[in-house]
Design an enzyme around this catalytic site. Structure first.
Site, short mmCIF file in Angstrom:
data_model
loop_
_atom_site.label_atom_id
_atom_site.label_comp_id
_atom_site.label_asym_id
_atom_site.label_seq_id
_atom_site.Cartn_x
_atom_site.Cartn_y
_atom_site.Cartn_z
N GLY A 110 0.81 -1.22 0.00
CA GLY A 110 0.00 0.00 0.00
C GLY A 110 0.84 1.26 0.00
N GLY A 112 2.55 3.59 1.53
CA GLY A 112 3.10 3.79 2.86
C GLY A 112 3.57 5.21 3.09
NE ARG A 113 8.64 6.33 0.33
CZ ARG A 113 9.92 6.49 0.22
NH1 ARG A 113 10.51 7.50 0.80
NH2 ARG A 113 10.62 5.66 -0.50
CG ASP A 283 5.24 -3.34 -4.71
OD1 ASP A 283 5.81 -4.40 -5.06
OD2 ASP A 283 5.81 -2.45 -4.07
P1 AMP Z 1 9.14 0.68 -2.66
O1 AMP Z 1 10.25 -0.29 -2.52
O2 AMP Z 1 9.56 2.12 -2.56
O3 AMP Z 1 8.27 0.43 -3.85
O4 AMP Z 1 8.21 0.49 -1.38
C1 AMP Z 1 7.63 -0.72 -1.01
C2 AMP Z 1 6.58 -0.46 0.03
O5 AMP Z 1 7.16 0.18 1.17
C3 AMP Z 1 5.45 0.46 -0.41
O6 AMP Z 1 4.29 0.02 0.18
C4 AMP Z 1 5.89 1.80 0.13
O7 AMP Z 1 4.82 2.69 0.30
C5 AMP Z 1 6.53 1.41 1.45
N1 AMP Z 1 7.52 2.38 1.92
C6 AMP Z 1 8.75 2.64 1.38
N2 AMP Z 1 9.36 3.62 2.07
C7 AMP Z 1 8.53 4.00 3.07
C8 AMP Z 1 8.59 4.96 4.12
N3 AMP Z 1 9.64 5.74 4.33
N4 AMP Z 1 7.51 5.04 4.95
C9 AMP Z 1 6.44 4.25 4.78
N5 AMP Z 1 6.32 3.34 3.82
C10 AMP Z 1 7.35 3.20 2.97
MG MG Z 2 6.73 1.19 -4.66
#
Ligand code: AMP
Ligand code: MG
Length: 534
Positions: A110, A112-113, A283
């Site tokens: 989801g 997350g940020r 995702d």
């Molecule tokens: P990503 O590898 O950036 O595609 O992120 C994978 C998951 O981790 C996604 O659900 C992001 O929203 C969550 N995510 C990555 N960095 C953060 C953060 N600093 N705070 C909250 N959620 C995060």
């Molecule tokens: Mg992502």
């Protein structure tokens, strides 16, 4: 009608809330980490950053949204796009999705940020979703803080706009804002956390829906919601499909077919310009075939199909440059599984997946013909391309500069002259014999092939310069811009943004942005290796 008169101010911008009005949402309004079943999104308020300041904005993106470009200079703009103040009708929300990460089902992920502010109906008829990245925690933040550091925000901001100007399907960026607050990150997960400046990027896209948005619903056996999200997506983003108003099995199959082809087209573009996404988890795969989620991405400097910029993936190299077409297919298989409950028939889905492979192979070859300046089709072209790639492995050869200079070959030249023509692409001054011989041998085949073409040299050269960019966001250039920006000097961000608007056009005084990776950048963090920490 004068279009300029039609442009909106921030106060008059019309915000559409169709996503949250059409699809089921999370009834819980409190913002704490949790599983969110039976919902496509949760309502959430972005964090306020009273010390926020604008670093850069894309006035073309503002114009495309129908927003007066001068609005970008206003204080209200910075407050709104840092999440500090909401415009009327903005009902912010974060989306629920799941995903396969590095080949394994990871369950709920989801936004997350990321927080969506709503949709804007642009003058050109396109609906764009505005999304803040780095604007604080959401129910999907798991154990993380919901924030983003300046370095990763600069990289996303510059690269998504650069990709757009390269003609590659991508999400866009409206602006980059410093939050004025710091974020703690352990960049290489090695026990050395430090404070870094925080930032928010406002991303813009027709849709932020991902393969994982459907996967989570199927994993939870929420077939009714799966159907609702599919129908919403098809109606809004695939209106050209027959039956898009009231989809049945045939429409779902057409949709899957379209998603496969769009994904293939996107990857072919990546292979054309040497882009390595770095984290092709499901995702991070857009339903609309857009490049999305710019994390530890990178650009090939010396042509190496095994290269990945992502240190988190250094071992298995799952997401290396040469593996991207295969991984896209693997991800499409997961997407096929996700929509299976709507189709309940594996065979046509499998047939479409097979078609992806032939479509990709043909598209890749056509793309390579374009890079080599070949108009006609010849059955030996594939061998010619593969032999070139083999030749690249004999000595470090800069991909961008090689193709950019190859257009200077003239049909009447001797094969040996290829060495001088593409000399600026070689990383070493002294070419090893086998590399020189390999290149001359290939050069002879290329010249023979050019003899079959009717197009004069100067027209071929012009066409090649239209598909072989001169300026790409080289990893070390992005890092230099970041280093300066962290010291408060944002000039290089603006300079790169400007130059990368015309990546195929030689620009006076910008030679320093078209050079090979300097030796110091070979092993420097941020230039050749990046982690997922952002
Ligand atoms: P990503 O590898 O950036 O595609 O992120 C994978 C998951 O981790 C996604 O659900 C992001 O929203 C969550 N995510 C990555 N960095 C953060 C953060 N600093 N705070 C909250 N959620 C995060
Ligand atoms: Mg992502």
């Amino acid at each position: 009608m004068n279009k300029a008169l039609d442009l909106k101010t921030l106060e008059t911008l019309e915000i559409d809330t169709s996503f949250i009005n059409t699809l089921p949402g999370d009834p819980i309004l409190e913002n704490y980490t949790r599983q969110v079943p039976k919902a496509c999104y949760s309502h959430v308020q972005p964090e306020a950053f009273p010390k926020a300041s604008l670093i850069a904005c894309s006035k073309e993106m503002a114009l495309q949204l129908g927003l007066k470009p001068e609005e970008c200079e206003s204080e209200l703009f910075t407050r709104v796009f840092s999440g500090t103040e909401l415009l009327e009708n903005m009902q912010p929300y974060s989306c629920c999705y799941g995903g396969h990460q590095f080949g394994n089902w990871a369950g709920q992920l989801g936004d997350g940020r990321a927080i969506n502010l709503g949709d804007v109906n642009a003058p050109d008829g396109q609906q764009w979703t505005l999304q803040l990245k780095g604007s604080g925690p959401t129910p999907y933040s798991r154990s993380a803080d919901g924030l983003a550091v300046l370095r990763s925000s600069v990289r996303e901001y510059l690269c998504s706009e650069a990709m757009h100007h390269l003609g590659i399907p991508t999400t866009r960026a409206l602006c980059l804002i410093a939050t004025g607050e710091s974020v703690v990150r352990d960049m290489f997960y090695d026990g050395h956390p430090k404070k870094e400046p925080g930032a928010v990027v406002c991303r813009v896209s027709p849709t932020f829906t991902r393969f994982g948005s459907f996967e989570i619903l199927t994993a939870r056996k929420e077939t009714d919601i799966l159907r609702s999200l599919a129908n919403y997506t098809i109606k809004k983003d695939f209106p050209h499909l027959p039956g898009s108003d009231n989809p049945g099995k045939a429409t779902y199959l057409d949709w899957f077919h379209d998603v496969c082809l769009k994904t293939a087209d996107m990857v072919i573009h990546w292979m054309r310009v040497g882009f390595v996404h770095g984290v092709m988890n499901t995702d991070n795969m857009s339903i609309a075939g857009l490049t999305i989620d710019y994390g530890p991405y990178g650009w090939l400097e010396n042509y190496d199909p095994d290269w990945t910029p992502n240190t988190t993936d250094a071992e298995g190299r799952r997401y290396r440059f040469g593996n991207q077409p295969m991984i896209a297919l693997w991800n499409l298989v997961q997407f096929a599984n996700a929509i299976y409950p709507l189709v309940e028939d594996a065979e046509p889905l499998e047939d479409i997946l097979k078609e992806y492979q032939t479509y990709y192979e043909k598209g890749w070859l056509d793309m390579m013909r374009g890079k080599l300046g070949l108009e006609k089709n010849n059955s030996e072209d594939e061998a010619l391309c593969l032999e070139l790639i083999q030749t690249f492995s004999l000595t470090e050869t800069d991909m961008t500069l090689f193709f950019r200079h190859l257009c200077e070959m003239e049909k009447s030249q001797a094969s040996e002259s290829i060495i001088e023509v593409v000399r600026p692409a070689f990383y070493s001054d002294e070419l090893p014999d086998n590399a020189r011989n390999g290149m001359v041998t290939w050069g002879q085949k290329y010249l023979d092939r050019l003899q079959q073409e009717n197009r004069p040299d100067h027209l071929r050269s012009e066409a090649m310069n239209g598909v072989n960019p001169l300026y790409v966001l080289r990893n070390y250039l992005a890092q230099q811009a970041i280093d300066k920006s962290e010291q408060g000097d944002h000039f290089m961000i603006h300079e790169l943004q400007e130059v990368l608007k015309k990546p195929y056009t030689l620009q006076d005084g910008k030679e320093h942005l078209a050079g090979k990776r300097p030796e110091w950048a070979r092993t420097r963090a941020g230039c050749s290796m990046l982690s997922c920490s952002s």
